[in-house]
Motif scaffolding. Structure first.
Motif, PDB file in Angstrom:
ATOM      1  N   ALA A  80      23.917  44.151  29.447  1.00  0.00           N
ATOM      2  CA  ALA A  80      25.353  44.053  28.999  1.00  0.00           C
ATOM      3  C   ALA A  80      25.454  43.573  27.717  1.00  0.00           C
ATOM      4  CB  ALA A  80      26.099  43.231  29.949  1.00  0.00           C
ATOM      5  N   ARG A 133      28.082  42.985  24.143  1.00  0.00           N
ATOM      6  CA  ARG A 133      29.247  42.795  23.417  1.00  0.00           C
ATOM      7  C   ARG A 133      29.075  42.416  22.186  1.00  0.00           C
ATOM      8  NH1 ARG A 133      34.528  41.533  25.982  1.00  0.00           N
ATOM      9  NH2 ARG A 133      35.790  40.625  24.460  1.00  0.00           N
ATOM     10  N   ARG A 170      30.966  36.082  24.282  1.00  0.00           N
ATOM     11  CA  ARG A 170      32.073  35.381  25.373  1.00  0.00           C
ATOM     12  C   ARG A 170      31.337  34.801  26.348  1.00  0.00           C
ATOM     13  NH1 ARG A 170      33.752  40.158  29.383  1.00  0.00           N
ATOM     14  NH2 ARG A 170      34.756  38.409  30.272  1.00  0.00           N
ATOM     15  N   TRP A 218      30.996  34.467  30.362  1.00  0.00           N
ATOM     16  CA  TRP A 218      31.048  35.363  31.367  1.00  0.00           C
ATOM     17  C   TRP A 218      31.947  34.458  32.697  1.00  0.00           C
ATOM     18  CZ3 TRP A 218      30.228  40.582  31.258  1.00  0.00           C
ATOM     19  CH2 TRP A 218      29.612  41.104  30.226  1.00  0.00           C
ATOM     20  N   ARG A 219      32.710  35.267  33.488  1.00  0.00           N
ATOM     21  CA  ARG A 219      33.467  34.701  34.420  1.00  0.00           C
ATOM     22  C   ARG A 219      32.533  34.789  35.832  1.00  0.00           C
ATOM     23  NH1 ARG A 219      39.111  37.626  33.802  1.00  0.00           N
ATOM     24  NH2 ARG A 219      37.501  39.429  33.994  1.00  0.00           N
ATOM     25  N   ASP A 220      32.742  33.787  36.629  1.00  0.00           N
ATOM     26  CA  ASP A 220      31.877  33.841  37.929  1.00  0.00           C
ATOM     27  C   ASP A 220      31.678  35.313  38.530  1.00  0.00           C
ATOM     28  OD1 ASP A 220      30.691  31.480  37.582  1.00  0.00           O
ATOM     29  OD2 ASP A 220      32.401  30.604  38.868  1.00  0.00           O
ATOM     30  N   SER A 221      33.068  35.886  38.650  1.00  0.00           N
ATOM     31  CA  SER A 221      33.288  37.065  39.319  1.00  0.00           C
ATOM     32  C   SER A 221      32.443  38.388  38.522  1.00  0.00           C
ATOM     33  CB  SER A 221      34.555  37.843  39.431  1.00  0.00           C
ATOM     34  OG  SER A 221      35.242  37.610  38.274  1.00  0.00           O
ATOM     35  N   GLU A 222      32.433  38.068  36.961  1.00  0.00           N
ATOM     36  CA  GLU A 222      31.879  39.278  36.395  1.00  0.00           C
ATOM     37  C   GLU A 222      30.153  39.048  36.554  1.00  0.00           C
ATOM     38  OE1 GLU A 222      34.397  39.813  32.695  1.00  0.00           O
ATOM     39  OE2 GLU A 222      33.338  37.864  32.832  1.00  0.00           O
ATOM     40  N   MET A 223      29.701  37.739  36.587  1.00  0.00           N
ATOM     41  CA  MET A 223      28.451  37.486  37.151  1.00  0.00           C
ATOM     42  C   MET A 223      27.886  38.095  38.044  1.00  0.00           C
ATOM     43  SD  MET A 223      26.907  36.711  34.225  1.00  0.00           S
ATOM     44  CE  MET A 223      25.304  35.919  34.793  1.00  0.00           C
ATOM     45  N   ALA A 270      29.184  40.702  39.852  1.00  0.00           N
ATOM     46  CA  ALA A 270      29.285  42.001  39.855  1.00  0.00           C
ATOM     47  C   ALA A 270      27.983  42.392  39.274  1.00  0.00           C
ATOM     48  CB  ALA A 270      30.318  42.403  39.264  1.00  0.00           C
ATOM     49  N   ALA A 271      27.593  41.858  37.910  1.00  0.00           N
ATOM     50  CA  ALA A 271      26.283  42.223  37.349  1.00  0.00           C
ATOM     51  C   ALA A 271      25.169  41.773  38.195  1.00  0.00           C
ATOM     52  CB  ALA A 271      26.282  41.299  35.985  1.00  0.00           C
TER      53      ALA A 271
END
Length: 69
Positions: free
Chosen positions: A5, A7, A11, A13-18, A20-21
């Motif tokens: 990933a 960018r 940035r 990364w939020r816990d929810s994004e991590m 999901a990854a």
């Protein structure tokens, strides 16, 4: 398997994004493992099938009197 990933700007990364990854990476890894297992099974089945094709030429049996078939 590789998960990347990117960018342009750094940035946080939020816990929810991590999460999901990690889930995507885990699903990819499980798919790779499943495909490898399926390929190994197909190869094993092919070897068994080839063996079965040649077995009739090599099998014989004898009854109690010693007659061979």
């Amino acid at each position: 398997a590789v998960f990347h990933a990117a960018r342009a700007a750094p940035r946080r990364w939020r816990d929810s994004e991590m999460a999901a990854a990690r889930e995507v990476a885990q699903n990819a890894w499980e798919t790779v493992c499943r495909l490898r297992a399926e390929a190994a099974l197909r190869a094993s089945e092919e070897r068994f099938r080839q063996f079965g094709d040649f077995v009739p030429a090599f099998l014989w049996r004898a009854d109690a009197a010693g007659a061979m078939t």
